[in-house]
Design a protein around this motif. Structure first.
Motif, PDB file in Angstrom:
ATOM      1  N   LEU A   4     -23.704 -29.062  11.976  1.00 42.23           N
ATOM      2  CA  LEU A   4     -24.876 -28.594  11.239  1.00 42.23           C
ATOM      3  C   LEU A   4     -25.821 -29.774  11.011  1.00 42.23           C
ATOM      4  O   LEU A   4     -25.415 -30.779  10.426  1.00 42.23           O
ATOM      5  N   ASP A   5     -27.039 -29.661  11.495  1.00 40.61           N
ATOM      6  CA  ASP A   5     -28.061 -30.666  11.183  1.00 40.61           C
ATOM      7  C   ASP A   5     -28.866 -30.112  10.014  1.00 40.61           C
ATOM      8  O   ASP A   5     -29.611 -29.137  10.160  1.00 40.61           O
ATOM      9  N   ALA A   6     -28.692 -30.737   8.854  1.00 38.06           N
ATOM     10  CA  ALA A   6     -29.234 -30.170   7.609  1.00 38.06           C
ATOM     11  C   ALA A   6     -30.754 -30.187   7.521  1.00 38.06           C
ATOM     12  O   ALA A   6     -31.313 -29.621   6.586  1.00 38.06           O
ATOM     13  N   ASN A  34     -23.317 -32.611   1.227  1.00 35.44           N
ATOM     14  CA  ASN A  34     -22.941 -34.027   1.192  1.00 35.44           C
ATOM     15  C   ASN A  34     -23.889 -34.910   2.013  1.00 35.44           C
ATOM     16  O   ASN A  34     -24.060 -36.084   1.705  1.00 35.44           O
ATOM     17  N   SER A  96     -25.130 -35.880  -5.402  1.00 29.56           N
ATOM     18  CA  SER A  96     -26.303 -36.621  -5.861  1.00 29.56           C
ATOM     19  C   SER A  96     -25.909 -38.079  -6.082  1.00 29.56           C
ATOM     20  O   SER A  96     -25.000 -38.582  -5.411  1.00 29.56           O
ATOM     21  N   TYR A 116     -34.899 -43.019  -2.035  1.00 26.64           N
ATOM     22  CA  TYR A 116     -33.583 -42.418  -2.292  1.00 26.64           C
ATOM     23  C   TYR A 116     -33.538 -41.847  -3.715  1.00 26.64           C
ATOM     24  O   TYR A 116     -33.199 -40.683  -3.917  1.00 26.64           O
ATOM     25  N   LYS A 120     -33.309 -37.932  -4.782  1.00 21.35           N
ATOM     26  CA  LYS A 120     -32.118 -37.432  -5.474  1.00 21.35           C
ATOM     27  C   LYS A 120     -32.473 -36.867  -6.855  1.00 21.35           C
ATOM     28  O   LYS A 120     -31.824 -35.935  -7.329  1.00 21.35           O
ATOM     29  N   GLY A 147     -19.720 -41.866  -7.247  1.00 22.73           N
ATOM     30  CA  GLY A 147     -19.411 -43.272  -7.516  1.00 22.73           C
ATOM     31  C   GLY A 147     -20.020 -44.138  -6.421  1.00 22.73           C
ATOM     32  O   GLY A 147     -20.675 -43.631  -5.503  1.00 22.73           O
ATOM     33  N   VAL A 149     -19.254 -45.912  -3.342  1.00 21.37           N
ATOM     34  CA  VAL A 149     -18.110 -45.657  -2.458  1.00 21.37           C
ATOM     35  C   VAL A 149     -18.211 -46.468  -1.169  1.00 21.37           C
ATOM     36  O   VAL A 149     -19.302 -46.656  -0.615  1.00 21.37           O
ATOM     37  N   THR A 151     -18.440 -46.529   2.022  1.00 25.90           N
ATOM     38  CA  THR A 151     -18.822 -45.795   3.237  1.00 25.90           C
ATOM     39  C   THR A 151     -19.871 -46.640   3.956  1.00 25.90           C
ATOM     40  O   THR A 151     -20.224 -47.721   3.488  1.00 25.90           O
TER      41      THR A 151
END
Ligand code: NAP
Length: 194
Positions: A4-6, A34, A96, A116, A120, A147, A149, A151
């Motif tokens: 899926l391309d959002a 996400n 978010s 960003y 958000k 949090g 994270v 990634t």
């Protein structure tokens, strides 16, 4: 796994069709938005293309995905015997960030990330609007901060390994009920001010 391309309405439509096929007549209980993008830009360096790109992925995408999956979420809610709202009945969870909290800006502004955090903050607004619009359909809507994270976005310097953040979120989601729809939670189960 369904691709899926959002930011692509045709891709979202195709994904809903494929998910519907997989569900074989059942509803869909949970949509987690996400997908997100981040750029390290300040007011001195941000431009309109950057702002619009962030807005498209971080707000318009979750809005379109919510609209597209609404019939399947409604079906799950209608088919459930549970009273009230819950993530196991039917829910939209928007991932978010605390950087989108307007009240917390003075504490978080060491990282300006203008596009960003503005996008958000708009996602947080969308979450409230979804919560009020979809409550009558039996769908809970909430925003969650995962949090900081480890990634690609968070980098390896971040506080949390992915599994700890995900475990936290998976602990928080089942605790959400009707009174929590339209609220903003951290991965650790604390509410965050808008
Ligand atoms: N990491 C953190 O510290 C942190 C903190 C607060 C909030 N968050 C939020 O957590 C969410 C996940 O972030 P992350 O840390 O996992 O970021 P990431 O490492 O940059 O991964 C972002 C993911 O979003 C996907 N994506 C981007 N645009 C997309 C689109 N148009 N359609 C479908 N997928 C798309 C990417 O897919 P591709 O790889 O295919 O591009 C990638 O899998 C985001 O919403 C982010 O804002 C993260």
């Amino acid at each position: 796994m369904v691709k899926l391309d959002a930011v692509n309405p045709a891709s979202i439509e195709e994904a809903t069709r494929r998910v519907e096929e997989q569900l074989d007549g059942s509803g869909l209980n949970l949509v987690i938005n996400n997908a997100g993008i981040f750029s390290d830009v300040s007011l001195a360096t941000v431009d309109s293309e950057e702002m619009l790109g962030a807005y498209k992925t971080n707000v318009v995408g979750p809005m379109l995905v919510g609209q597209a999956f609404l019939p399947l979420l409604k079906k799950a809610a209608q088919g459930s015997s549970q009273k009230g709202l819950s993530c196991s009945k039917a829910a939209i969870v928007n991932i978010s960030t605390v950087l989108g909290s307007i009240e917390r800006v003075p504490e978080t502004f060491s990282n300006p990330a203008i596009s960003y955090r503005c996008s958000k903050a708009a996602l947080n607004m969308l979450t409230q609007c979804q919560a009020l619009s979809y409550a009558e359909d039996g769908i809970l809507c909430a925003a969650v901060h995962p949090g900081w994270v480890q990634t690609d976005m968070g980098t390896q310097e971040a506080d949390l390994p992915v599994d700890e953040s995900v475990r936290g979120i998976l602990t928080v989601l089942p605790t959400l009920s009707e009174k929590h729809s339209g609220s903003f939670w951290s991965w650790a189960g604390k509410t965050i001010p808008w």
